[in-house]
Motif scaffolding. Structure first.
Motif, PDB file in Angstrom:
ATOM      1  N   ALA A   6       0.829  -1.210   0.000  1.00  0.00           N
ATOM      2  CA  ALA A   6       0.000   0.000   0.000  1.00  0.00           C
ATOM      3  C   ALA A   6       0.862   1.259   0.000  1.00  0.00           C
ATOM      4  CB  ALA A   6      -0.926   0.001   1.208  1.00  0.00           C
ATOM      5  N   HIS A   7       2.085   1.143   0.528  1.00  0.00           N
ATOM      6  CA  HIS A   7       2.979   2.299   0.622  1.00  0.00           C
ATOM      7  C   HIS A   7       4.197   2.103  -0.270  1.00  0.00           C
ATOM      8  CE1 HIS A   7       0.988   4.355   4.068  1.00  0.00           C
ATOM      9  NE2 HIS A   7       0.516   3.138   4.273  1.00  0.00           N
ATOM     10  N   GLU A   8       3.979   1.524  -1.460  1.00  0.00           N
ATOM     11  CA  GLU A   8       5.124   1.255  -2.332  1.00  0.00           C
ATOM     12  C   GLU A   8       5.641   2.549  -2.955  1.00  0.00           C
ATOM     13  OE1 GLU A   8       4.301  -1.140  -5.686  1.00  0.00           O
ATOM     14  OE2 GLU A   8       2.525  -0.025  -6.273  1.00  0.00           O
ATOM     15  N   PRO A  18      11.330   6.735   1.661  1.00  0.00           N
ATOM     16  CA  PRO A  18      10.359   6.049   2.519  1.00  0.00           C
ATOM     17  C   PRO A  18       9.554   7.009   3.392  1.00  0.00           C
ATOM     18  CG  PRO A  18      12.586   5.803   3.391  1.00  0.00           C
ATOM     19  CD  PRO A  18      12.719   6.483   2.065  1.00  0.00           C
ATOM     20  N   CYS A  19       8.235   6.842   3.337  1.00  0.00           N
ATOM     21  CA  CYS A  19       7.349   7.660   4.155  1.00  0.00           C
ATOM     22  C   CYS A  19       7.444   7.212   5.611  1.00  0.00           C
ATOM     23  CB  CYS A  19       5.915   7.532   3.652  1.00  0.00           C
ATOM     24  SG  CYS A  19       5.265   5.855   3.778  1.00  0.00           S
ATOM     25  N   LEU A  20       6.811   7.992   6.467  1.00  0.00           N
ATOM     26  CA  LEU A  20       6.852   7.683   7.900  1.00  0.00           C
ATOM     27  C   LEU A  20       6.312   6.277   8.172  1.00  0.00           C
ATOM     28  CD1 LEU A  20       7.408   8.663  10.770  1.00  0.00           C
ATOM     29  CD2 LEU A  20       5.103   9.639  10.791  1.00  0.00           C
ATOM     30  N   HIS A  21       5.279   5.887   7.426  1.00  0.00           N
ATOM     31  CA  HIS A  21       4.674   4.577   7.644  1.00  0.00           C
ATOM     32  C   HIS A  21       5.664   3.448   7.342  1.00  0.00           C
ATOM     33  CE1 HIS A  21       0.916   2.254   8.180  1.00  0.00           C
ATOM     34  NE2 HIS A  21       1.583   1.361   7.470  1.00  0.00           N
ATOM     35  N   VAL A  22       6.372   3.561   6.221  1.00  0.00           N
ATOM     36  CA  VAL A  22       7.351   2.531   5.854  1.00  0.00           C
ATOM     37  C   VAL A  22       8.502   2.517   6.863  1.00  0.00           C
ATOM     38  CG1 VAL A  22       9.089   1.923   4.127  1.00  0.00           C
ATOM     39  CG2 VAL A  22       6.751   2.470   3.409  1.00  0.00           C
ATOM     40  N   ALA A  54       2.915   5.700  -2.633  1.00  0.00           N
ATOM     41  CA  ALA A  54       1.659   5.535  -3.362  1.00  0.00           C
ATOM     42  C   ALA A  54       0.463   6.011  -2.545  1.00  0.00           C
ATOM     43  CB  ALA A  54       1.474   4.072  -3.763  1.00  0.00           C
ATOM     44  N   THR A  55       0.578   5.990  -1.218  1.00  0.00           N
ATOM     45  CA  THR A  55      -0.533   6.375  -0.359  1.00  0.00           C
ATOM     46  C   THR A  55      -0.330   7.763   0.260  1.00  0.00           C
ATOM     47  OG1 THR A  55      -1.096   4.107   0.176  1.00  0.00           O
ATOM     48  CG2 THR A  55      -1.797   5.774   1.745  1.00  0.00           C
ATOM     49  N   CYS A  56       0.875   8.037   0.771  1.00  0.00           N
ATOM     50  CA  CYS A  56       1.092   9.251   1.561  1.00  0.00           C
ATOM     51  C   CYS A  56       1.380  10.491   0.717  1.00  0.00           C
ATOM     52  CB  CYS A  56       2.251   9.040   2.526  1.00  0.00           C
ATOM     53  SG  CYS A  56       2.013   7.653   3.639  1.00  0.00           S
ATOM     54  N   SER A  57       1.939  10.306  -0.460  1.00  0.00           N
ATOM     55  CA  SER A  57       2.381  11.461  -1.244  1.00  0.00           C
ATOM     56  C   SER A  57       1.300  11.864  -2.235  1.00  0.00           C
ATOM     57  CB  SER A  57       3.670  11.122  -1.992  1.00  0.00           C
ATOM     58  OG  SER A  57       4.617  10.572  -1.116  1.00  0.00           O
TER      59      SER A  57
HETATM   60 ZN   LIG Z   1       3.225   5.909   2.835  1.00  0.00          ZN
END
Ligand SMILES: [Zn+2]
Length: 130
Positions: A29-31, A81-85, A58-61
């Motif tokens: 989901a956060h690729e 990498p986003c915070l989630h990753v 793909a999700t956060c940006s």
């Molecule tokens: Zn993300």
């Protein structure tokens, strides 16, 4: 997943080899996704619209359609990498292949600026080698 910069590939491979099924689904989901952020270059009434390519999540940006950032440094879209990753990788911080640069505190915008968090998201973890 598509080909990405080596630093992106390194973290992807690190996670893909270690995540369980639930973690893997979150990673999908956060690729990382190559995207373009439009921004104004220049000033004094002669500003041109440019596009900054970066690797986002793909999700956060999310870049609202039609939006143009006032300047490159104003591109406040989270980079991968986003915070989630980073949070996914954090429990693996004891792994010898884990890199300090992957810690949540180093989450950056596409402009390269650090995202300042309202609260400290760091969790205690053992240092590598202990
Ligand atoms: Zn993300």
């Amino acid at each position: 997943m598509a080909h990405h910069d080596r630093s992106v590939e390194d973290l992807l491979n690190f996670l893909l080899m270690r995540l369980d099924e639930t973690g893997f689904e979150q990673l999908v989901a956060h690729e990382p996704t190559r995207m373009m952020a439009p921004y104004f270059e220049g000033g004094g009434g002669r500003a041109e619209t440019r596009g900054a390519m970066f690797t986002g999540c793909a999700t956060c940006s999310q870049i609202p359609a039609g939006s143009v950032f006032p300047s490159y440094l104003h591109i406040n879209v989270e980079a991968w990498p986003c915070l989630h990753v980073r949070s996914l990788a954090l429990p693996l911080a004891d792994d010898p292949d884990y890199r300090d640069g992957w810690q949540p505190e180093y989450t950056r915008y596409a402009s390269g600026k650090l995202i300042h968090q309202d609260h400290d998201l760091r969790q205690p973890h053992q240092l590598a080698g202990q």
